[in-house]
Design an enzyme around this catalytic site. Structure first.
Site, PDB file in Angstrom:
ATOM      1  N   GLU A  60     -24.563 -33.890 -12.327  1.00  0.00           N
ATOM      2  CA  GLU A  60     -25.174 -34.116 -13.631  1.00  0.00           C
ATOM      3  C   GLU A  60     -24.148 -34.878 -14.467  1.00  0.00           C
ATOM      4  O   GLU A  60     -23.065 -34.371 -14.747  1.00  0.00           O
ATOM      5  CB  GLU A  60     -25.524 -32.802 -14.328  1.00  0.00           C
TER       6      GLU A  60
ATOM      7  N   ASP B 147     -22.797 -29.126 -12.302  1.00  0.00           N
ATOM      8  CA  ASP B 147     -23.120 -29.179 -13.719  1.00  0.00           C
ATOM      9  C   ASP B 147     -22.134 -30.061 -14.489  1.00  0.00           C
ATOM     10  O   ASP B 147     -20.915 -29.940 -14.322  1.00  0.00           O
ATOM     11  CB  ASP B 147     -23.097 -27.759 -14.294  1.00  0.00           C
TER      12      ASP B 147
END
Length: 581
Positions: A280, A243
């Site tokens: 990401e 993330d």
């Protein structure tokens, strides 16, 4: 007796508390800051300098949630099936992102495993699970998790996750797990009591940054890398989605992500399975996925928001926020993303007020994940409305075709494949009343700035919000959902049977478009993917391909001599090869 170990470099005294009894630990020889000792097995916690018992930072299980005692897990005791699983590489695959808590009404690993046949029939290769580390309460997205070595008990705990992975592998599906290294949830995070896990040298949207480069960062890095390897080793996960890696503030000569990628490659070599990392990142920096030998960080792939934003602007006409950069000419934006990877490759971003990104290497389109919807792009909207809430099936079908015939690694979001009628909203179950109210009011203030009335923004803490986000599994068999589901299956079959539709070379992709007439054609070797967005009547779309035949179509489509007549919101795949209907 069991040996207990913990890193607590600032403590003067450390005890392990088991069943209410405290047992002293001693400084570990040769490991500065570590404490170790033996005590009876059982639910435990660590007491620092006479304080209350705290969960183990490396706890493999939190049966009573993030605030309760820790419990050891014997990973060797789990009975994996005898089905051989040698792993699956990421290039050439299709991913399917799902949230365990809302994928089924039961919201458990076991219930999700019962729906794996749907994914097999769909044709995807990997299931990407949203975060499963413990978080407060029963339900939530998982991005406020704590205890990076444990599994959320309401989902089924450690054995539940293993059963899901085992079931997926038996059906030929790989499993990717979303992990969060850039911050921990505000509730249940006891790491600062143990050591310098965070640093004020850098600040992030969540406060102090995870300590990757200050004093003590060697141990913090080891903590994060150890957690990552444990998912891949003990749970047999095939890859990790990392993330918001752009929020990993790190000034050391050896970046944390490069160190992590190196260790994952070593584990892959030791296990004989392909293991991978997907980042990401909104930096639009190809160094994220460039090989370490070429000065990159060595991640296998990264999410590609540029392609999503262009596609979203094309299909919806939305131009607010970051969509403004793409909405000026969404046809050109999609064309550039398909042929160049990044839309912002050094060009000016009006949303950021500066230039952004750098060119992406043309031969490696598979290093970018392409998608029409994700948990972020749906759930972070005020009402969590999916594209299916406002777009006709034909336009959804056109977006799916551009994703599933792209040079990228495609990813779907759960329910997208049948145009789910349920929203996917932001929901929490914070047990701290003050935190719950702060989240509720913060959500309302955020969207009030964009013109939304407070009563129109779902209450994240309301049970109805999470219940309304659960997929309705009666829909796939009903019109118009069944037709769209058949289209997704057709596209994935075509991608499999036509190698040119999987070709990762961006330089080999050609895109022609006519904004005024509302059409766009993607050239993929001998194949053409033609889409029509909106409109009031049929138009003739030039194909520039000899001997092409209609392989798949959705909407009003009529082949002609060198052209394809497309009605409003229609799409077709034309070329040589086996047709799929």
């Amino acid at each position: 007796m069991t040996e207990y170990r913990v890193w607590a470099p600032a403590a003067e005294q450390v005890e392990v508390e088991v069943a209410g009894a405290a047992h002293p630990l001693r400084p570990a020889a040769g490991r500065p800051g570590w404490w170790a000792g033996e005590a009876p097995a059982g639910a435990y916690g660590f007491r620092l300098d006479g304080g209350p018992a705290l969960p183990d930072p490396r706890s493999p299980r939190q049966p009573q949630g993030p605030d309760g005692p820790s419990l050891a897990v014997d990973h060797a005791a789990f009975a994996w099936s005898d089905t051989p699983w040698s792993g699956r590489a990421l290039p050439g695959s299709v991913l399917y992102e799902l949230h365990v808590g809302t994928f089924t009404p039961a919201g458990t690993f076991d219930a999700a495993a019962e729906r794996l046949d749907h994914l097999v029939a769909l044709g995807v290769d990997f299931v990407e699970l949203m975060p499963v580390c413990p978080f407060p309460g029963r339900y939530g997205w998982g991005y406020d998790g704590v205890g990076l070595w444990a599994v959320h008990e309401p989902y089924g705990g450690p054995d539940g996750l293993k059963r899901f992975v085992d079931a997926a592998h038996r059906k030929g599906l790989g499993v990717v797990l979303d992990v969060v290294h850039n911050h921990l949830g505000p509730s249940g995070n006891y790491l600062p009591a143990f050591g310098p896990y965070f640093t004020d040298r850098h600040h992030t949207p969540w406060g102090a940054a995870v300590n990757l480069d200050a004093s003590g960062s060697d141990e913090v890095r080891a903590y994060l890398i150890g957690s990552a390897l444990a998912w891949l080793r003990d749970y047999r996960i095939d890859g990790l989605r990392l993330d918001a890696v752009h929020a990993l503030a790190d000034d050391r000569a050896l970046p944390f992500l490069e160190e992590l990628a190196t260790e994952v490659d070593r584990l892959a070599a030791a296990t004989g399975r392909p293991l991978f990392l997907i980042g990401e990142s909104d930096l639009n920096d190809p160094r994220t996925t460039n090989p370490r030998q070429a000065g990159g960080l060595g991640l296998t792939a990264q999410w590609s928001d540029d392609f999503h934003h262009g596609l979203h602007a094309l299909l919806t006409g939305e131009a607010q926020g970051y969509y403004g950069d793409f909405a000026e000419d969404p046809y050109a934006a999609v064309a550039k993303a398909l042929t160049r990877g990044f839309f912002h490759d050094g060009s000016r971003s009006s949303f950021r007020g500066r230039r952004h990104g750098r060119p992406f290497p043309a031969g490696y389109g598979h290093r970018l994940l392409g998608y029409l919807q994700t948990h972020d792009q749906v759930g972070n909207r005020a009402t969590g409305d999916r594209l299916s809430a406002t777009l006709p099936p034909g336009r959804l079908a056109a977006g799916a075709a551009l994703v599933l015939t792209s040079p990228f690694t495609p990813m779907l979001f759960m329910g997208e494949e049948w145009g789910a009628g349920t929203p996917w909203q932001y929901f929490t179950d914070h047990t701290d009343p003050q935190l719950a109210e702060a989240v509720r009011q913060g959500r309302r203030r955020e969207f009030a700035e964009h013109g939304w009335a407070a009563e129109d923004v779902p209450d994240p803490q309301a049970r109805a919000t999470v219940l309304g986000s659960v997929l309705d599994w009666s829909e796939p068999a009903l019109p118009p959902h069944a037709e769209l589901l058949g289209w997704y299956r057709t596209l994935i079959r075509l991608r499999r049977s036509c190698p040119e539709l999987m070709d990762q070379d961006l330089a080999a992709v050609e895109v022609r478009h006519d904004r005024e007439r509302g059409w766009l054609v993607v050239h993929r070797g001998p194949y053409r993917v033609a889409v029509r967005i909106g409109g009031s009547g049929p138009v003739d779309v030039p194909l520039d391909t000899p001997n092409g035949r209609l392989l798949a179509a959705f909407g009003e489509v009529a082949p002609g001599e060198g052209v394809l007549r497309l009605g409003p919101d229609s799409v077709a795949v034309v070329g040589s090869g086996r047709g799929s209907g």
